[in-house]
Write an enzyme that holds these catalytic residues in place. Structure first.
Site, short mmCIF file in Angstrom:
data_model
loop_
_atom_site.label_atom_id
_atom_site.label_comp_id
_atom_site.label_asym_id
_atom_site.label_seq_id
_atom_site.Cartn_x
_atom_site.Cartn_y
_atom_site.Cartn_z
N ASP A 145 0.83 -1.20 0.00
CA ASP A 145 0.00 0.00 0.00
C ASP A 145 0.86 1.25 0.00
O ASP A 145 1.82 1.36 0.77
CB ASP A 145 -0.89 0.00 1.25
CG ASP A 145 -1.79 1.23 1.31
OD1 ASP A 145 -2.89 1.18 0.72
OD2 ASP A 145 -1.40 2.23 1.94
N TYR A 158 2.53 10.50 -0.55
CA TYR A 158 3.64 10.15 0.33
C TYR A 158 4.95 10.63 -0.28
O TYR A 158 5.31 10.24 -1.39
CB TYR A 158 3.71 8.63 0.56
CG TYR A 158 2.49 8.03 1.25
CD1 TYR A 158 1.58 8.83 1.94
CD2 TYR A 158 2.26 6.67 1.24
CE1 TYR A 158 0.48 8.29 2.58
CE2 TYR A 158 1.16 6.11 1.87
CZ TYR A 158 0.27 6.92 2.53
OH TYR A 158 -0.84 6.38 3.15
N PRO A 174 -2.08 0.27 13.33
CA PRO A 174 -2.55 -0.70 14.33
C PRO A 174 -1.75 -0.63 15.63
O PRO A 174 -2.23 -1.07 16.67
CB PRO A 174 -2.35 -2.06 13.63
CG PRO A 174 -1.31 -1.81 12.58
CD PRO A 174 -1.54 -0.40 12.13
N LYS A 207 7.33 0.93 23.83
CA LYS A 207 8.67 1.55 23.95
C LYS A 207 8.66 2.90 24.64
O LYS A 207 9.70 3.40 25.05
CB LYS A 207 9.31 1.67 22.56
CG LYS A 207 8.63 2.62 21.60
CD LYS A 207 9.33 2.57 20.25
CE LYS A 207 8.58 3.33 19.19
NZ LYS A 207 9.18 3.16 17.86
N ARG A 212 9.19 7.89 16.67
CA ARG A 212 8.16 8.75 16.08
C ARG A 212 7.92 9.99 16.95
O ARG A 212 7.68 11.09 16.46
CB ARG A 212 6.87 7.94 15.93
CG ARG A 212 5.68 8.65 15.32
CD ARG A 212 5.83 8.91 13.83
NE ARG A 212 6.02 7.70 13.07
CZ ARG A 212 5.05 6.95 12.55
NH1 ARG A 212 3.80 7.29 12.74
NH2 ARG A 212 5.31 5.89 11.83
N GLY A 221 4.29 -0.73 8.39
CA GLY A 221 5.49 -0.24 7.72
C GLY A 221 6.71 -0.73 8.46
O GLY A 221 6.63 -1.50 9.42
#
Length: 337
Positions: A50, A55, A208, A217, A229, A286
């Site tokens: 996907d 992107y 998810p 984490k 992130r 990902g």
């Protein structure tokens, strides 16, 4: 190896772990890692990929296309999307107008190096284009053989119902919805899922792991992991912010005994959890390192017993977001420029 699930009422099977390449590409190092991740996905038995034209402003499609070169096209399911601005972001470089849809599918196919995509998705609902115009354009894309199936992303139940009715009149069907869904973000359960089940659409869910929060984490009171992130100043930290409260992070840590009982990592538990929903065809996952792909695939085929599903609910309690109105609330009110 991931299992395969039918996409909506169609005869198309997709891998229940689908590789999503929502990554920022630009440098050769990043592109090389991205290619290694795609190859790791193929090695792990993932056949569904996907992406979206927006992107990295079209670069992600190019990277995916390059990474899949030499593979048997018929053995892959390639998904992409249209809506958000691409190119120089001119007045017709976004939305779901006939002009933008027809130009975007051609651009996507060129970058992906293929004659067709298996699934073409409306990346958001376009409030400025008549739905009839959008659906007619999608019908033509299907008839021209440029996309085999059509789906939507982050549409409300009412929008899905209206789009489905028009698609049926035009001789094709909507087969999928791509919403955010996780243990912490369950806004689709009350309206989108029942409507989709009734009309024959499956969910292909993104995030998810709730932007990585459900991996465990992030520990309350501890420094943020480097390169995570939550430290990403290019937009990642903004997206993860809603989950970065001490209450949420403390409750997430309570999921570790459940993961241990199933012999899963917390990340694998999060992916396995969304796949327990029978209306979910695939979890989008990902990776920033190839080894992550092999780890994520271990969530496939896991059955979480009912008592552990209850324990998960009890552990998370009232930090779970269930408000069905959040889908509409988070949608763009006008076409972006």
């Amino acid at each position: 190896m991931p299992n395969y699930r039918y996409l909506g009422n169609s005869g198309l099977k997709i891998s229940e772990i689908t590789y999503g390449n929502w990554l920022t590409h630009g440098s050769q190092v990043e592109n090389d890692v991205a290619t290694s991740c795609v190859h790791a996905a193929l090695d792990a038995g993932i056949t569904s990929f996907d992406t979206a034209d927006v992107y990295a402003n079209t670069k992600a499609e190019q990277v995916l296309g390059d990474a899949l070169k030499g593979q048997r096209r018929e053995s892959l399911e390639i998904f992409t999307k249209v809506y958000w601005p691409t190119g120089p972001a001119g007045p017709n470089d976004s939305g779901l107008s006939r002009k933008h849809v027809m130009e975007s599918i051609n651009g996507s196919l060129k970058r992906l190096g293929t004659d067709y995509v298996d699934l073409y998705q409306a990346h958001r609902f376009d409030t400025e284009t008549p739905l009839e115009e959008t659906m007619q354009a999608f019908a033509d894309v299907v008839r021209q053989g440029k996309a085999l199936y059509i789906g939507v992303s982050e549409w409300t139940a009412d929008q899905i119902r209206a789009g489905h009715a028009l698609a049926k009149d035009l001789g094709f069907q909507l087969v999928s919805s791509q919403p955010q869904y996780s243990m912490l973000w369950r806004v689709i359960e009350d309206e989108v899922v029942p409507t989709s089940r009734e009309l024959g659409l499956s969910q292909i869910v993104w995030s998810p792991m709730a932007q990585g929060v459900l991996s465990g984490k992030y520990v309350p009171g501890q420094p943020l992991p480097e390169g995570s992130r939550a430290t990403d100043d290019k937009g990642g930290s903004r997206m993860i912010q809603r989950f970065m409260t001490d209450d949420v992070l403390t409750r997430v840590q309570e999921l570790k005994p459940v993961a241990d009982e199933l012999d899963l990592s917390m990340a694998q538990l999060a992916i396995a959890w969304v796949l327990q929903n029978e209306n979910v065809a695939a979890a989008l996952v990902g990776a920033s390192r190839p080894e992550q792909v092999a780890e994520n695939v271990k969530a496939a085929g896991v059955t979480i017993p009912a008592e552990l599903m209850t324990r998960i609910d009890e552990a998370l309690g009232d930090v779970v977001e269930r408000d069905a109105g959040k889908t509409a609330e988070g949608a763009p009110q006008k076409r972006p420029s």
